[in-house]
Design an enzyme around this catalytic site. Structure first.
Site, PDB file in Angstrom:
ATOM      1  N   LYS A  19      52.048  15.105  -8.820  1.00 21.17           N
ATOM      2  CA  LYS A  19      52.089  15.751  -7.496  1.00 21.17           C
ATOM      3  C   LYS A  19      53.224  15.165  -6.645  1.00 21.17           C
ATOM      4  O   LYS A  19      54.001  15.892  -6.048  1.00 21.17           O
ATOM      5  CB  LYS A  19      50.756  15.575  -6.745  1.00 21.17           C
ATOM      6  CG  LYS A  19      49.569  16.184  -7.462  1.00 21.17           C
ATOM      7  CD  LYS A  19      48.284  15.988  -6.687  1.00 21.17           C
ATOM      8  CE  LYS A  19      47.856  14.546  -6.527  1.00 21.17           C
ATOM      9  NZ  LYS A  19      47.534  13.846  -7.801  1.00 21.17           N
ATOM     10  N   ARG A  98      40.495  16.253  -0.523  1.00 18.41           N
ATOM     11  CA  ARG A  98      40.011  15.637  -1.762  1.00 18.41           C
ATOM     12  C   ARG A  98      38.537  15.916  -1.981  1.00 18.41           C
ATOM     13  O   ARG A  98      37.989  15.532  -3.008  1.00 18.41           O
ATOM     14  CB  ARG A  98      40.141  14.116  -1.644  1.00 18.41           C
ATOM     15  CG  ARG A  98      41.530  13.550  -1.885  1.00 18.41           C
ATOM     16  CD  ARG A  98      41.772  12.988  -3.171  1.00 18.41           C
ATOM     17  NE  ARG A  98      42.254  11.703  -3.467  1.00 18.41           N
ATOM     18  CZ  ARG A  98      43.493  11.228  -3.349  1.00 18.41           C
ATOM     19  NH1 ARG A  98      44.420  11.887  -2.716  1.00 18.41           N
ATOM     20  NH2 ARG A  98      43.804  10.070  -3.852  1.00 18.41           N
ATOM     21  N   ARG A 137      53.476   3.699 -14.034  1.00 17.87           N
ATOM     22  CA  ARG A 137      54.161   4.185 -12.819  1.00 17.87           C
ATOM     23  C   ARG A 137      54.811   3.039 -12.047  1.00 17.87           C
ATOM     24  O   ARG A 137      54.235   1.972 -11.884  1.00 17.87           O
ATOM     25  CB  ARG A 137      53.145   4.908 -11.930  1.00 17.87           C
ATOM     26  CG  ARG A 137      53.678   5.258 -10.552  1.00 17.87           C
ATOM     27  CD  ARG A 137      52.919   6.364  -9.908  1.00 17.87           C
ATOM     28  NE  ARG A 137      51.549   6.035  -9.582  1.00 17.87           N
ATOM     29  CZ  ARG A 137      50.688   6.894  -9.039  1.00 17.87           C
ATOM     30  NH1 ARG A 137      51.078   8.135  -8.772  1.00 17.87           N
ATOM     31  NH2 ARG A 137      49.455   6.535  -8.764  1.00 17.87           N
ATOM     32  N   ARG A 170      51.725  -0.005  -8.163  1.00 16.31           N
ATOM     33  CA  ARG A 170      50.692   0.153  -7.139  1.00 16.31           C
ATOM     34  C   ARG A 170      49.454  -0.679  -7.474  1.00 16.31           C
ATOM     35  O   ARG A 170      49.067  -0.761  -8.633  1.00 16.31           O
ATOM     36  CB  ARG A 170      50.306   1.633  -7.001  1.00 16.31           C
ATOM     37  CG  ARG A 170      51.276   2.405  -6.142  1.00 16.31           C
ATOM     38  CD  ARG A 170      51.015   3.880  -6.122  1.00 16.31           C
ATOM     39  NE  ARG A 170      49.620   4.271  -5.962  1.00 16.31           N
ATOM     40  CZ  ARG A 170      49.215   5.513  -5.764  1.00 16.31           C
ATOM     41  NH1 ARG A 170      50.118   6.485  -5.676  1.00 16.31           N
ATOM     42  NH2 ARG A 170      47.950   5.804  -5.634  1.00 16.31           N
ATOM     43  N   ARG A 181      39.241   6.568  -9.884  1.00 20.56           N
ATOM     44  CA  ARG A 181      39.910   7.655  -9.139  1.00 20.56           C
ATOM     45  C   ARG A 181      39.782   8.978  -9.895  1.00 20.56           C
ATOM     46  O   ARG A 181      39.599  10.028  -9.289  1.00 20.56           O
ATOM     47  CB  ARG A 181      41.367   7.286  -8.892  1.00 20.56           C
ATOM     48  CG  ARG A 181      41.488   6.215  -7.807  1.00 20.56           C
ATOM     49  CD  ARG A 181      42.741   5.365  -7.959  1.00 20.56           C
ATOM     50  NE  ARG A 181      43.936   6.150  -7.873  1.00 20.56           N
ATOM     51  CZ  ARG A 181      45.082   5.841  -8.512  1.00 20.56           C
ATOM     52  NH1 ARG A 181      45.152   4.782  -9.285  1.00 20.56           N
ATOM     53  NH2 ARG A 181      46.136   6.603  -8.364  1.00 20.56           N
TER      54      ARG A 181
HETATM   55  P1  ADP Z   1      50.491  11.921  -8.712  1.00 19.08           P
HETATM   56  O1  ADP Z   1      51.211  11.984  -7.383  1.00 19.08           O
HETATM   57  O2  ADP Z   1      49.915  13.248  -9.123  1.00 19.08           O
HETATM   58  O3  ADP Z   1      49.474  10.816  -8.799  1.00 19.08           O
HETATM   59  P2  ADP Z   1      53.078  10.997  -9.739  1.00 19.08           P
HETATM   60  O4  ADP Z   1      54.046  12.038  -9.287  1.00 19.08           O
HETATM   61  O5  ADP Z   1      53.088   9.696  -9.033  1.00 19.08           O
HETATM   62  O6  ADP Z   1      51.580  11.607  -9.823  1.00 19.08           O
HETATM   63  O7  ADP Z   1      53.330  10.775 -11.311  1.00 19.08           O
HETATM   64  C1  ADP Z   1      52.548   9.817 -12.043  1.00 19.08           C
HETATM   65  C2  ADP Z   1      53.445   9.142 -13.085  1.00 19.08           C
HETATM   66  O8  ADP Z   1      53.784  10.081 -14.116  1.00 19.08           O
HETATM   67  C3  ADP Z   1      54.767   8.610 -12.538  1.00 19.08           C
HETATM   68  O9  ADP Z   1      55.071   7.398 -13.192  1.00 19.08           O
HETATM   69  C4  ADP Z   1      55.779   9.720 -12.884  1.00 19.08           C
HETATM   70  O10 ADP Z   1      57.098   9.203 -13.046  1.00 19.08           O
HETATM   71  C5  ADP Z   1      55.207  10.258 -14.193  1.00 19.08           C
HETATM   72  N1  ADP Z   1      55.425  11.694 -14.359  1.00 19.08           N
HETATM   73  C6  ADP Z   1      55.393  12.662 -13.389  1.00 19.08           C
HETATM   74  N2  ADP Z   1      55.608  13.883 -13.936  1.00 19.08           N
HETATM   75  C7  ADP Z   1      55.750  13.688 -15.287  1.00 19.08           C
HETATM   76  C8  ADP Z   1      55.988  14.581 -16.396  1.00 19.08           C
HETATM   77  N3  ADP Z   1      56.099  15.897 -16.226  1.00 19.08           N
HETATM   78  N4  ADP Z   1      56.071  14.013 -17.627  1.00 19.08           N
HETATM   79  C9  ADP Z   1      55.939  12.667 -17.797  1.00 19.08           C
HETATM   80  N5  ADP Z   1      55.725  11.783 -16.800  1.00 19.08           N
HETATM   81  C10 ADP Z   1      55.623  12.295 -15.558  1.00 19.08           C
HETATM   82  P1  AMP Z   2      47.094   8.763  -3.864  1.00 20.83           P
HETATM   83  O1  AMP Z   2      48.419   8.156  -3.475  1.00 20.83           O
HETATM   84  O2  AMP Z   2      46.984  10.203  -3.481  1.00 20.83           O
HETATM   85  O3  AMP Z   2      46.768   8.512  -5.319  1.00 20.83           O
HETATM   86  O4  AMP Z   2      45.984   8.006  -2.985  1.00 20.83           O
HETATM   87  C1  AMP Z   2      45.816   6.617  -3.097  1.00 20.83           C
HETATM   88  C2  AMP Z   2      44.523   6.184  -2.394  1.00 20.83           C
HETATM   89  O5  AMP Z   2      44.595   6.480  -0.979  1.00 20.83           O
HETATM   90  C3  AMP Z   2      43.242   6.866  -2.861  1.00 20.83           C
HETATM   91  O6  AMP Z   2      42.700   6.305  -4.060  1.00 20.83           O
HETATM   92  C4  AMP Z   2      42.331   6.644  -1.634  1.00 20.83           C
HETATM   93  O7  AMP Z   2      41.889   5.295  -1.547  1.00 20.83           O
HETATM   94  C5  AMP Z   2      43.320   6.883  -0.486  1.00 20.83           C
HETATM   95  N1  AMP Z   2      43.405   8.335  -0.149  1.00 20.83           N
HETATM   96  C6  AMP Z   2      44.502   9.147  -0.276  1.00 20.83           C
HETATM   97  N2  AMP Z   2      44.225  10.390   0.144  1.00 20.83           N
HETATM   98  C7  AMP Z   2      42.920  10.388   0.524  1.00 20.83           C
HETATM   99  C8  AMP Z   2      42.034  11.373   1.028  1.00 20.83           C
HETATM  100  N3  AMP Z   2      42.411  12.655   1.222  1.00 20.83           N
HETATM  101  N4  AMP Z   2      40.753  10.998   1.321  1.00 20.83           N
HETATM  102  C9  AMP Z   2      40.335   9.733   1.150  1.00 20.83           C
HETATM  103  N5  AMP Z   2      41.115   8.740   0.653  1.00 20.83           N
HETATM  104  C10 AMP Z   2      42.395   9.068   0.338  1.00 20.83           C
END
Ligand code: ADP
Ligand code: AMP
Length: 228
Positions: A19, A98, A137, A170, A181
């Protein structure tokens, strides 16, 4: 933000679906402001305040921050953007809503303004892939850009290609927090998608492909949904 037509686009999917990666690619091309609740919380954590301590308690375990606090933080940020960024056409919401209560609060807030959600982009990836993506990541501590040690590596192992900032893992990308999660996603977030499907705004994208192919698909699916 434009006064006449404000686009509210949501990007949703399990943790690790891409995302953040996709939002960073598509938001500037659509004139949207990328608003990620996770990023708002990471900024609060950095501030080392009392609020930061409260958020950390939930964040590090992979639990949701309570709805009332999340909603307050998000709407205060959107209001601030509306005052500052009058050139954009709307927001791309990432990580919100969420659960059902958050979805309702968003519906109510938009109805109050006479606005509606333009589209909900579901980026889906099979569960076994997600753990690999999340535990590899890397995120830039300065600009928030996202990399992956293997799938999307930075040119240098420790610095951001875009701004030279330091990359970090992270605190919630541990196997235990990732499991928690993902459980929350499948139990609380996935069920709210039905609501958007019924409204005819849900666009489903296969996220289990190369990053650029996913971006192209999202842009294509949004071309008639987002007004300039
Ligand atoms: P989200 O925001 O949904 O949690 P991220 O955009 O942070 O996901 O992506 C999670 C991990 O997967 C990151 O390390 C990113 O570089 C990697 N990633 C994202 N899209 C792809 C893809 N299409 N193929 C492989 N790895 C990906
Ligand atoms: P994310 O970066 O979207 O993976 O979110 C990281 C963390 O932030 C989550 O695991 C929650 O602890 C908090 N968080 C993010 N968005 C929300 C939401 N909409 N509601 C509650 N907690 C959230």
């Amino acid at each position: 933000m434009a006064e006449h037509a404000v686009n509210y686009v949501i990007i949703v999917g399990p943790q690790g679906a891409g995302k953040g990666t996709q939002a960073a690619a598509v938001a500037p091309r659509l004139g949207l402001e990328h608003v990620a609740t996770g990023d708002l919380f990471r900024a609060i954590l950095k501030s080392e305040s009392e609020l930061g301590d409260e958020v950390r308690h939930y964040y590090d375990q992979g639990a949701l921050v309570p709805d009332d606090l999340t909603i307050r933080v998000l709407f205060a940020h959107i209001e601030q953007l509306q005052e500052e960024k009058r050139g954009t056409t709307g927001v791309l919401l990432d990580g919100f809503p969420r659960n059902a209560a958050q979805a309702k609060s968003l519906d109510d807030a938009l109805a109050e303004r006479g606005e509606a959600i333009s589209a909900v982009v579901l980026v889906d990836v099979p569960r076994p892939e997600l753990m690999k993506r999340l535990t590899g990541r890397l995120v830039c501590s300065n600009c928030g850009a996202t990399y992956h040690r293997e799938f999307n590596p930075p040119k240098s192992a420790e610095t951001c290609d875009q701004c030279g900032g330091e990359l970090f893992q992270r605190s919630d990308d541990t196997p235990e927090a990732v499991e928690k999660r993902l459980e929350i996603y499948y139990e609380q977030t996935e069920p709210i998608l039905e609501h958007y499907r019924e409204q005819g705004v849900l666009l489903e994208i296969d996220g289990n492909r190369e990053i650029d192919s996913v971006t192209a698909d999202i842009l294509d699916s949004l071309k008639d949904r987002v007004s300039a």
